[in-house]
Scaffold this active site. Structure first.
Site, PDB file in Angstrom:
ATOM      1  N   LEU A 180     -18.085 -68.236  13.996  1.00  0.00           N
ATOM      2  CA  LEU A 180     -17.782 -68.037  12.709  1.00  0.00           C
ATOM      3  C   LEU A 180     -19.166 -67.840  12.054  1.00  0.00           C
ATOM      4  CD1 LEU A 180     -14.851 -70.461  12.272  1.00  0.00           C
ATOM      5  CD2 LEU A 180     -14.656 -68.113  12.872  1.00  0.00           C
ATOM      6  N   ASP A 181     -19.114 -67.151  10.978  1.00  0.00           N
ATOM      7  CA  ASP A 181     -20.496 -67.047   9.996  1.00  0.00           C
ATOM      8  C   ASP A 181     -20.577 -68.375   9.377  1.00  0.00           C
ATOM      9  OD1 ASP A 181     -20.975 -64.440  10.572  1.00  0.00           O
ATOM     10  OD2 ASP A 181     -19.788 -63.423   9.078  1.00  0.00           O
ATOM     11  N   ARG A 182     -21.608 -68.752   8.994  1.00  0.00           N
ATOM     12  CA  ARG A 182     -22.073 -69.966   8.644  1.00  0.00           C
ATOM     13  C   ARG A 182     -21.124 -70.298   7.280  1.00  0.00           C
ATOM     14  NH1 ARG A 182     -25.670 -71.674   4.702  1.00  0.00           N
ATOM     15  NH2 ARG A 182     -26.488 -69.585   4.474  1.00  0.00           N
TER      16      ARG A 182
END
EC number: 5.4.99.-
Length: 378
Positions: A180-182
């Site tokens: 997942l993106d940060r």
């Protein structure tokens, strides 16, 4: 037993003999073999910091670097630190070639090993708990808070989901099945052995996994159901994606084909909560497809407009925090970040966006994560 520079004990390198040894004790250089520990973390003002530590970065000379002096290579290719730092780092042995101290005029050759020994400062993250949802012999699932990277990347190594699980729950090794993106929260799945990871990989390659996200977007999501099929082109330099629309036979399109299905769950006229089912998995796909259909994620500054957000009061450069004075850590005389705890240039207040991974499922299995508070509209 006296250990010399470069000698290894238990995955750590010991540094002696530097010109600045009179101001520094022997340095223990960490490598990726050193797993994070509980004592590595400092908690201040709802943020999780990492105590700065000594780390060896290793790279190999690329063809385009060959023929440059070691000093020119670093000052031209790695501009995060000033020229004077690199000059001092080479002279003091903080930068080595093939495990040897070299002069600043040394000419590097292709494929040579370069070691850069640094006093590493990691950016802070939100100090939210990483909740374990399922812990099985072959699989671990967790609820990832926003602001935390999944695995080591860029300036982050210990301040990651993998690092925190290693330090707080002694869970290692872990194999991320997806990322997942940060700034995105929600479900993360980890295999606990290489065999299970390969099993998941085969299911992914066969297109057998189904993904569900939830987002809070701008405006009244007019269509109950909507499918967006538009190429996604990611610009690594800008750190954002764009949508390309056209015939799939158009050879001028640079982006990758992408498809996302959307279903409106609720709306209050100002915002809508939308279920997002990405059929493909392109970088920022859900975010840019929502922008494309006129409903960007309501707090996603990167896609609320067509321009990259500038530094404003909410994203100003991190300054010195007086509370850090109480956090004891080693001050390195060569470090360009000391005495600050976070690295210079870190952007503040990145608390995440309203995009949350809800569920992953495959043949005979399904894992899900609770909905976030922002998904309930008033």
């Amino acid at each position: 037993m006296t250990l010399l520079r470069g000698e290894v004990r238990d995955g750590q390198k010991i540094e002696r003999g530097h010109p600045n040894e009179h101001v520094m004790a022997a340095i223990i250089w960490q490598t990726p073999a050193n797993l994070p520990k509980l004592e590595d973390y400092i908690f201040l003002k709802d943020k999780r910091y990492v105590r700065p530590y000594y780390f060896e970065f290793i790279s190999h000379v690329k063809n385009r670097w060959s023929g440059k002096t070691i000093l020119d290579l670093f000052s031209e290719e790695f501009r995060g630190r000033p020229y004077e730092y690199y000059e001092c780092a080479v002279n003091s042995g903080r930068i080595q070639v093939d495990d040897k101290v070299v002069p600043v005029s040394y000419i590097v050759q292709s494929s040579q090993k370069i070691s850069h020994f640094v006093h590493r400062h990691e950016p802070p993250i939100l100090a939210e708990k990483v909740s374990i949802l399922h812990c099985e012999p072959d699989v671990v699932t967790v609820c990832k808070p926003a602001s935390i990277p999944v695995h080591p990347c860029g300036q982050y190594r210990k301040n990651t989901i993998v690092g925190i699980l290693q330090a707080e729950h002694d869970l290692a090794p872990l194999f991320p099945i997806h990322r997942l993106d940060r700034l995105v929260s929600g479900l993360l799945i980890f295999a606990r052995n290489a065999g299970k990871a390969e099993n998941f990989r085969q299911q992914i390659d066969a297109g057998l996994l189904h993904k569900e996200y939830i987002a809070r977007v701008v405006g009244f999501f007019l269509k109950k159901r909507q499918v967006v099929e538009a190429n996604v082109n990611y610009d690594a330099r800008e750190g954002r994606s764009s949508v390309e629309v056209g015939d799939h036979r158009d050879k001028t399109l640079k982006g990758k084909s992408a498809c996302t299905r959307f279903l409106r769950i609720s709306t209050n006229g100002t915002h809508s909560v939308v279920l997002c089912k990405p059929v493909t998995g392109r970088t920022h796909q859900i975010r840019v497809h929502l922008q494309h259909c006129g409903h960007p994620i309501a707090n996603d500054d990167l896609y609320l407009s067509n321009t990259r957000p500038s530094l404003t009061a909410s994203t100003e450069i991190e300054g010195h925090d007086s509370d850090v004075d109480n956090a004891v850590f080693s001050i390195d005389p060569l470090c360009t970040n000391c005495p600050f705890l976070p690295p210079k240039g870190y952007g503040k207040d990145e608390e995440g966006i309203w995009l949350h991974c809800m569920r992953y499922s495959g043949p005979g299995w399904s894992y899900e994560c609770p909905r976030p508070e922002w998904a309930v509209l008033s």
